[in-house]
Design an enzyme around this catalytic site. Structure first.
Site, PDB file in Angstrom:
ATOM      1  N   LYS A   1       1.198  -0.959   0.177  1.00  0.00           N
ATOM      2  CA  LYS A   1       0.330   0.210   0.187  1.00  0.00           C
ATOM      3  C   LYS A   1       1.172   1.738   0.002  1.00  0.00           C
ATOM      4  CE  LYS A   1      -3.876  -2.038   2.125  1.00  0.00           C
ATOM      5  NZ  LYS A   1      -5.367  -1.745   1.339  1.00  0.00           N
TER       6      LYS A   1
ATOM      7  N   ARG B   1      -9.992 -11.729   0.958  1.00  0.00           N
ATOM      8  CA  ARG B   1     -10.675 -12.884   0.199  1.00  0.00           C
ATOM      9  C   ARG B   1     -10.527 -13.916   0.766  1.00  0.00           C
ATOM     10  NH1 ARG B   1     -11.292  -9.325  -4.928  1.00  0.00           N
ATOM     11  NH2 ARG B   1     -10.914  -7.717  -3.264  1.00  0.00           N
TER      12      ARG B   1
HETATM   13  N1  BES Z   1      -8.549  -3.889   3.986  1.00  0.00           N
HETATM   14  C1  BES Z   1      -8.268  -3.192   2.187  1.00  0.00           C
HETATM   15  C2  BES Z   1      -9.634  -2.619   2.156  1.00  0.00           C
HETATM   16  C3  BES Z   1      -9.620  -1.244   2.426  1.00  0.00           C
HETATM   17  C4  BES Z   1      -9.325  -0.819   2.080  1.00  0.00           C
HETATM   18  C5  BES Z   1     -10.413  -1.316   3.845  1.00  0.00           C
HETATM   19  C6  BES Z   1      -9.229   0.612   2.347  1.00  0.00           C
HETATM   20  C7  BES Z   1     -10.501  -0.418   4.365  1.00  0.00           C
HETATM   21  C8  BES Z   1     -10.021   1.175   3.685  1.00  0.00           C
HETATM   22  C9  BES Z   1      -8.304  -4.367   1.468  1.00  0.00           C
HETATM   23  O1  BES Z   1      -7.525  -5.869   1.800  1.00  0.00           O
HETATM   24  C10 BES Z   1      -7.399  -4.189  -0.016  1.00  0.00           C
HETATM   25  O2  BES Z   1      -6.368  -3.716   0.218  1.00  0.00           O
HETATM   26  N2  BES Z   1      -8.469  -4.195  -1.091  1.00  0.00           N
HETATM   27  C11 BES Z   1      -7.844  -3.832  -2.444  1.00  0.00           C
HETATM   28  C12 BES Z   1      -8.148  -5.377  -3.296  1.00  0.00           C
HETATM   29  C13 BES Z   1      -8.128  -5.060  -4.590  1.00  0.00           C
HETATM   30  C14 BES Z   1      -6.631  -4.904  -4.115  1.00  0.00           C
HETATM   31  C15 BES Z   1      -8.500  -5.913  -5.479  1.00  0.00           C
HETATM   32  C16 BES Z   1      -8.716  -2.459  -2.359  1.00  0.00           C
HETATM   33  O3  BES Z   1      -9.925  -2.407  -2.007  1.00  0.00           O
HETATM   34  O4  BES Z   1      -8.227  -1.645  -3.149  1.00  0.00           O
HETATM   35 ZN    ZN Z   2      -4.972  -5.826   1.588  1.00  0.00          ZN
END
Ligand code: BES
Ligand code: ZN
Ligand code: ZN
Length: 510
Positions: free
Chosen positions: A285, A359
């Site tokens: 991230k 997931r």
């Molecule tokens: N934990 C995150 C989702 C999230 C983002 C929760 C912001 C709360 C605030 C999740 O694990 C994630 O990183 N999801 C990705 C999915 C993508 C890589 C397919 C996302 O939302 O970008």
């Molecule tokens: Zn994530």
């Protein structure tokens, strides 16, 4: 804070302050059979309230506050007037909000002992139980602060007691039930908030398991915590892949609330995403995107909060709570994009993004959930940023199979005022996550849209029961700032009340 119920007249009760909920005056006042409590108060105060209103200093618009000093004319030392707005717009949520605002005002003026009446049981259309529950929730949630990591106590002490008084003595029992429910619901929400606010160097998977053990023990619920070796034996290759990069070992938490009178054949399973910190893994991230990822276990917190509520209220339903708990970190052994992992149902998954880890852990948890032969499975997860793009920060997204399940979850959302919005689960989403190499892939990859739906489509591969709900709560994990009983840019505690309420709605639905 201690919340009691009593009969009597709040105007002759000793208190530092009375919370008085004042409806906005309609242009044409309705003819009422009896003068309202507010009219009577105005009379006792020799028109002080009328003066306040006619001077325009306070117009009783929703959320407006004024403090009156009755100088011994009535017993409470202060009257904290809270505007309710139009009575035609009244609801339990309005009561909850007004109670929070009143309690916060009481704190700021250091009023420690409070009295108030069960607002909204007449024209407001609430039952006494609903009113008492909403007020108890509003006061407790409105006063919530996360101070565990502050070296100094807050400057203003919290109010210590609230005596809630129904309009008639016959309503005492109902009011008591409402308070009991409200306290349990607020405690569940606050437990969820505490867990999600706790920093990730403290709240790791083992800590989450300890918290679950405490809740289970307090309510006579059974609990099993699986360690890495046991998860390996169950072939949870998808969950274990995520866990590989962390020094903190994973835990797989299974709690069971099984009271004697639970209806056979109506078992439900609640599954909560427990990523105690999400760096994104090698699909790392950004600096800003990583801040706040201690809350990536908010789904787990919601399930734990719900288990607390169900235990406290001794809800007669067989409920299993499952929490896959991991930390998504990076080391030399971490999983990587392009890896293929195998989940416990034998499905192979091509990793596109190590940041789509939620997931992956839910996949193995959903497979495990089926061993209870449940009438429904509901998972809750901070799964995608995309759900906030779709809905903003005011609702969580609901993906589901089964219209009756959808209806029951929407009913629960209405009862708890934790918003849910049903989203489509189009077959085209499944196409996007088809893989060249494995059975499926964990993300649609660059340029794909509808990320929340893709996440749901992925999870569906691990569900064979006909009734399944997936609540993507990434949009509501933080307080939005719009709700007085959810203040500060901290964890909302969303989901504990929703899930506890849903269990009851689903049980009562034939
Ligand atoms: N934990 C995150 C989702 C999230 C983002 C929760 C912001 C709360 C605030 C999740 O694990 C994630 O990183 N999801 C990705 C999915 C993508 C890589 C397919 C996302 O939302 O970008
Ligand atoms: Zn994530
Ligand atoms: Zn995550």
């Amino acid at each position: 804070m201690d919340i009691k119920v009593s009969t009597g007249d709040i105007l002759v009760m000793e208190a530092d302050a009375a919370l008085i909920f004042v409806p906005e005056r309609s242009a044409e006042p309705e003819q009422e059979a009896q003068p309202s409590f507010i009219d009577r108060l105005d009379q006792v105060l020799d028109g002080m309230l009328s003066d306040l209103l006619s001077a325009g200093d306070f117009s009783a618009k929703r959320g407006e506050v004024a403090v009156l000093y009755p100088r011994g004319v009535v017993k409470p030392q202060r009257l904290i007037m809270v505007g309710v707005g139009k009575m035609s717009d009244f609801s339990a949520d309005v009561a909850r909000r007004m109670a929070a605002i009143g309690a916060q005002k009481a704190r700021s003026i250091r009023a420690l002992n409070l009295v108030c009446m069960t607002v909204g049981t007449g024209r407001g259309g609430l039952s006494v139980t609903q009113s008492a529950q909403a007020i108890a929730e509003g006061v407790l949630l409105g006063l919530y602060q996360f101070t565990a990591f502050k070296s100094e106590a807050p400057k203003t002490p919290d109010p210590q007691s609230l005596t809630l008084v129904p309009y008639s003595a016959e309503e005492l029992g109902e009011a008591q039930v409402g308070v009991q429910r409200g306290v349990a619901y607020a405690q569940g929400t606050m437990k969820a908030r505490d867990l999600a606010n706790t920093p990730p160097n403290v709240c790791n998977p083992v800590y989450l398991a300890e918290a679950a053990i405490q809740i289970a023990k307090a309510h006579g619920q059974s609990i099993t915590v699986l360690e890495r070796g046991q998860m390996e034996a169950l072939k949870m290759g998808s969950l274990l892949a995520v866990a590989r990069g962390s020094e903190n070992p994973p835990r797989f938490i299974v709690m069971e609330h099984k009271p004697e009178l639970a209806q056979a054949g109506k078992t439900v399973v609640l599954v909560g995403k427990g990523v105690t910190f999400d760096t994104g893994g090698y699909s790392i991230k950004t600096t800003d995107g990583m801040v706040g990822m201690k809350q990536d276990m908010s789904g787990a917190a919601a399930v734990l909060g719900a288990m607390h509520i169900l235990g406290t209220l001794d809800v007669q339903a067989h409920v299993v709570g499952i929490i896959p708990a991991v930390e998504n970190m990076i080391n030399g052994g971490s999983y990587r994009p392009d890896d293929v992992v195998t989940a416990s149902n034998g499905k192979t998954i091509e990793i596109i993004s190590t940041d789509a880890e939620g997931r992956l852990i839910l996949a193995d948890a959903l497979v495990y959930a089926h061993r209870y032969n449940p009438s429904a499975i509901v998972d809750i997860a901070t799964l995608t940023g995309a759900i906030a793009m779709a809905l903003g920060n005011t609702a969580a997204g609901l993906y589901y199979t089964g219209d009756d399940l959808r209806a029951s979850l929407e009913q629960a959302a209405q009862n708890s005022d934790e918003r849910l919005w049903a989203m489509p689960l189009y077959p085209e989403y499944s196409k996007v996550i088809e893989s060249e190499t494995a059975d499926i892939r964990n993300s649609g990859g660059a340029g794909s849209r509808g990320g929340a739906g893709l996440g749901a489509a992925f999870l569906k591969h691990f569900v064979t029961v006909p009734k399944w709900g997936h609540v993507d709560m990434a949009s509501v994990m933080l307080n939005s700032g719009d709700v007085p009983y959810a203040t500060g840019k901290t964890a909302s505690g969303y989901g504990a009340r929703l899930l506890a309420e849903w269990v009851q709605v689903w049980q009562n639905q034939s």
